[in-house]
Design a protein around this motif. Structure first.
Motif, PDB file in Angstrom:
ATOM      1  N   ASP A 116     -77.959 -66.586   1.789  1.00  0.00           N
ATOM      2  CA  ASP A 116     -78.842 -65.733   2.587  1.00  0.00           C
ATOM      3  C   ASP A 116     -78.197 -65.262   3.879  1.00  0.00           C
ATOM      4  O   ASP A 116     -78.806 -64.517   4.654  1.00  0.00           O
ATOM      5  CB  ASP A 116     -80.150 -66.455   2.887  1.00  0.00           C
ATOM      6  N   GLY A 117     -76.954 -65.700   4.141  1.00  0.00           N
ATOM      7  CA  GLY A 117     -76.235 -65.299   5.347  1.00  0.00           C
ATOM      8  C   GLY A 117     -76.489 -66.201   6.531  1.00  0.00           C
ATOM      9  O   GLY A 117     -75.813 -66.082   7.558  1.00  0.00           O
ATOM     10  N   ALA A 118     -77.440 -67.120   6.439  1.00  0.00           N
ATOM     11  CA  ALA A 118     -77.770 -68.014   7.548  1.00  0.00           C
ATOM     12  C   ALA A 118     -76.939 -69.296   7.468  1.00  0.00           C
ATOM     13  O   ALA A 118     -76.468 -69.684   6.396  1.00  0.00           O
ATOM     14  CB  ALA A 118     -79.251 -68.356   7.526  1.00  0.00           C
ATOM     15  N   ARG A 151     -83.217 -76.124 -14.215  1.00  0.00           N
ATOM     16  CA  ARG A 151     -83.908 -77.392 -13.975  1.00  0.00           C
ATOM     17  C   ARG A 151     -84.064 -77.660 -12.479  1.00  0.00           C
ATOM     18  O   ARG A 151     -85.085 -78.204 -12.035  1.00  0.00           O
ATOM     19  CB  ARG A 151     -83.160 -78.531 -14.669  1.00  0.00           C
ATOM     20  N   LEU A 152     -83.071 -77.280 -11.693  1.00  0.00           N
ATOM     21  CA  LEU A 152     -83.213 -77.403 -10.232  1.00  0.00           C
ATOM     22  C   LEU A 152     -84.283 -76.456  -9.712  1.00  0.00           C
ATOM     23  O   LEU A 152     -85.042 -76.794  -8.804  1.00  0.00           O
ATOM     24  CB  LEU A 152     -81.879 -77.126  -9.542  1.00  0.00           C
ATOM     25  N   ASN A 153     -84.341 -75.260 -10.289  1.00  0.00           N
ATOM     26  CA  ASN A 153     -85.414 -74.327  -9.918  1.00  0.00           C
ATOM     27  C   ASN A 153     -86.779 -74.952 -10.192  1.00  0.00           C
ATOM     28  O   ASN A 153     -87.696 -74.880  -9.359  1.00  0.00           O
ATOM     29  CB  ASN A 153     -85.277 -73.020 -10.702  1.00  0.00           C
ATOM     30  N   ARG A 154     -86.929 -75.566 -11.351  1.00  0.00           N
ATOM     31  CA  ARG A 154     -88.211 -76.193 -11.705  1.00  0.00           C
ATOM     32  C   ARG A 154     -88.545 -77.334 -10.750  1.00  0.00           C
ATOM     33  O   ARG A 154     -89.704 -77.500 -10.344  1.00  0.00           O
ATOM     34  CB  ARG A 154     -88.174 -76.719 -13.152  1.00  0.00           C
ATOM     35  N   LEU A 155     -87.514 -78.108 -10.402  1.00  0.00           N
ATOM     36  CA  LEU A 155     -87.732 -79.219  -9.475  1.00  0.00           C
ATOM     37  C   LEU A 155     -88.217 -78.699  -8.125  1.00  0.00           C
ATOM     38  O   LEU A 155     -89.172 -79.232  -7.546  1.00  0.00           O
ATOM     39  CB  LEU A 155     -86.431 -80.012  -9.311  1.00  0.00           C
ATOM     40  N   VAL A 210     -85.232 -78.883  -1.806  1.00  0.00           N
ATOM     41  CA  VAL A 210     -84.010 -78.903  -2.611  1.00  0.00           C
ATOM     42  C   VAL A 210     -82.999 -77.960  -1.974  1.00  0.00           C
ATOM     43  O   VAL A 210     -83.339 -76.834  -1.591  1.00  0.00           O
ATOM     44  CB  VAL A 210     -84.280 -78.459  -4.065  1.00  0.00           C
ATOM     45  N   VAL A 211     -81.762 -78.414  -1.864  1.00  0.00           N
ATOM     46  CA  VAL A 211     -80.665 -77.577  -1.375  1.00  0.00           C
ATOM     47  C   VAL A 211     -79.461 -77.820  -2.274  1.00  0.00           C
ATOM     48  O   VAL A 211     -79.210 -78.952  -2.699  1.00  0.00           O
ATOM     49  CB  VAL A 211     -80.326 -77.880   0.107  1.00  0.00           C
ATOM     50  N   LYS A 222     -82.148 -66.215  -9.753  1.00  0.00           N
ATOM     51  CA  LYS A 222     -83.343 -66.324  -8.904  1.00  0.00           C
ATOM     52  C   LYS A 222     -83.525 -67.752  -8.378  1.00  0.00           C
ATOM     53  O   LYS A 222     -84.576 -68.381  -8.537  1.00  0.00           O
ATOM     54  CB  LYS A 222     -84.595 -65.877  -9.673  1.00  0.00           C
ATOM     55  N   PHE A 223     -82.485 -68.250  -7.707  1.00  0.00           N
ATOM     56  CA  PHE A 223     -82.535 -69.609  -7.157  1.00  0.00           C
ATOM     57  C   PHE A 223     -83.719 -69.749  -6.197  1.00  0.00           C
ATOM     58  O   PHE A 223     -83.937 -68.889  -5.324  1.00  0.00           O
ATOM     59  CB  PHE A 223     -81.240 -69.936  -6.413  1.00  0.00           C
ATOM     60  N   GLN A 224     -84.431 -70.837  -6.349  1.00  0.00           N
ATOM     61  CA  GLN A 224     -85.582 -71.143  -5.500  1.00  0.00           C
ATOM     62  C   GLN A 224     -85.217 -72.141  -4.411  1.00  0.00           C
ATOM     63  O   GLN A 224     -86.085 -72.795  -3.849  1.00  0.00           O
ATOM     64  CB  GLN A 224     -86.717 -71.701  -6.367  1.00  0.00           C
TER      65      GLN A 224
END
Length: 384
Positions: free
Chosen positions: A50-52, A83-87, A98-99, A134-136
Motif C-alpha cells: 500500500d506504500g505505507a 487460506r490466509l485471506n479466510r483467516l 494478520v500481516v 485481493k489480499f485482505q
C-alpha cells in the motif's frame, strides 16, 4: 589437541545460537532457528504494497497478531494465500490481525526459479500479487536485507508466528498440514487462534513449516540466459499451416511481430523473459516475423539483440496476407498477434495488439500440468 577441538566446538556452538537483529545487514546470514515460544514480537519497519511503512505498534489494539512469511514464486506459498485471506476475514471481528511478509531477496531469484509464477519478489511484484489475489491483509517487503525473517528465525514460505495480546509468541510453524486441504487436514494455525481467542493455552505450540526456502543470498555465478544461439528460418505457407496444428506436443505460444512495429518491439523483451521462465516445463515458443524475406539480416540482428533463443520464423514470401492466412485466417493480419495453443492445437488465448503480460503468463500457467513437487499449481492459476 582435545582442548583445541573443544574450543572450536564451543565457538561454533556460540555462533549457531546467534540471532540476526532487526535492521542489521543480514545478506547471506542464516537464522539460528525459529523464535522460541514465549519470545516477544521482534520489532520491524517494513514498506507494504500500500506504500505505507508498517510497524508492530500499528496492531497494538489487536488481541492476537498472526505474522505469516510468504513469497510470490513458490507454489506451496501460493496455495495458502486464500487460506490466509479466510483467516483474516473470519477472525478480524474477534480482534485477530494478520500481516504477511515477503523476505526473499529479488536478486537471489533467477528466471528459472520463476517457472511456476507470473512475477518475482520485488515490491512491485508483490503489489501485482496482492491486487490479483485481493489480499485482505498488509503485505510487507523485507527482501533487501531479510532482517525481519532472520529476527523471527523464518526460513521457509509459508510459515506463521502467532502472538497473544502481550505480544508473546504462542504458536510457530505450518498454517496447516496439507497444501491440498483434504478432509484429514490439521488446521494448526487456526486451532492456535481459536485457543487464544478463547483464552486457552495452545495445545501444540510448534509444528514444522514445509514449503520453499526463503532466498536470502543474491544469486552469483548463474549461467547467462543469453548464451544460447539465435537463428531465424524462412517459413513457407506449409510451415505455418503445420505450426497452427502445434507439432511440438507441448503448450505452444506463437507471437507474430515485425521489426518496424513499435508495440511489437516494446513487448518483445517481456516475451523473451517469459520464454526463459517456462522453457524447462512442457512449453514451447515460436516467433514469426512478418517482415519480407529480403529483411532477413535485419530480423536476425533484432532477434540477436533480444537474445531470442526461441524458435524463430520469417515469412518466406512478400505476400504477408497469404502467409497469415496459412496459419489461421481468424487470428488477424495486423501485428502484434499472440496465440497460445494447447498440445492438440486448440486456441487457449488470442490477443491482437500489445499483450497484457500478466494475462498471458497466467494463461500459460493455468494450462501447464502439475508435477509431484508442485501439486495444486494448475488449479491455483486456473482459479480467478
Amino acid at each position: 589437541m582435545c582442548r583445541i577441538f573443544l574450543r572450536v566446538f564451543l565457538a561454533l556452538l556460540l555462533l549457531s545460537g546467534t540471532r540476526a537483529l532487526p535492521g542489521s545487514d543480514a545478506w547471506g546470514q542464516l537464522p539460528a532457528g525459529p523464535l522460541p515460544i514465549g519470545s516477544p514480537l521482534p520489532d520491524f519497519q517494513l514498506t507494504g504494497t500500500d506504500g505505507a511503512v508498517h510497524k508492530p505498534s500499528e496492531w497494538k489494539s489487536s488481541r492476537i497478531l498472526v505474522v505469516a512469511f510468504l513469497c510470490n514464486h513458490c507454489t506451496e506459498s501460493q496455495v495458502y494465500e486464500a487460506r490466509l485471506n479466510r483467516l483474516a476475514q473470519s477472525y478480524g471481528s474477534k480482534g485477530v490481525s494478520v500481516v504477511a511478509i515477503q523476505s526473499s531477496n529479488p536478486k537471489a531469484v533467477t528466471e528459472k526459479d520463476l517457472a511456476w509464477s507470473d512475477v518475482s519478489e520485488s515490491l512491485d511484484d508483490m503489489k501485482e500479487r496482492a491486487t490479483f489475489r485481493k489480499f485482505q491483509f498488509p503485505y510487507l517487503y523485507d527482501g533487501d536485507t531479510s532482517s525481519t525473517a532472520h529476527a523471527f528465525g523464518a526460513t521457509v514460505a509459508p510459515s506463521v508466528f502467532i502472538f497473544d495480546g502481550e505480544r508473546k509468541l504462542r504458536y510457530a510453524g505450518q498454517i496447516d498440514s496439507d497444501p491440498a486441504e483434504g478432509k484429514a487436514t490439521v488446521h494448526s494455525a487456526m486451532d492456535a487462534v481459536e485457543a487464544l481467542v478463547a483464552n486457552k493455552p495452545v495445545a501444540f505450540a510448534t509444528t514444522t513449516a514445509a514449503g520453499c526456502k526463503l532466498l536470502f543470498r543474491p544469486a552469483a555465478g548463474q549461467p547467462s540466459t543469453d548464451a544460447q544461439p539465435v537463428s531465424v528460418t524462412l517459413a513457407t505457407t506449409e510451415t505455418l499451416s503445420a505450426l497452427r496444428k502445434n507439432p511440438t506436443g507441448k503448450l505452444l505460444l506463437v507471437n507474430f511481430y515485425a521489426t518496424w512495429c513499435g508495440p511489437c518491439v516494446t513487448e518483445f523483451p517481456d516475451l523473451m523473459a517469459t520464454n526463459r521462465m517456462y522453457r524447462d516445463r512442457p512449453f514451447a515458443f515460436t516467433t514469426v516475423s512478418s517482415n519480407v524475406p529480403d529483411e532477413k539480416n535485419e530480423v536476425l540482428a533484432f532477434l540477436q539483440k533480444m537474445h531470442a533463443s526461441t524458435s524463430n520464423l520469417l515469412y518466406g514470401s512478400d505476400d504477408t496476407y497469404a502467409m497469415q492466412e496459412a496459419f489461421d485466417p481468424n487470428v488477424g493480419s495486423a501485428v502484434p498477434v499472440t496465440v497460445l495453443l494447447s498440445p492438440r492445437g486448440d486456441v487457449l488465448f488470442h490477443e491482437q495488439g500489445e499483450i497484457d503480460l500478466m494475462e498471458i503468463r497466467r494463461a500459460i500457467l493455468a494450462h501447464l500440468p502439475d508435477d509431484a513437487e508442485h501439486a495444486g499449481s494448475q488449479k491455483y492459476w486456473a482459479s480467478k
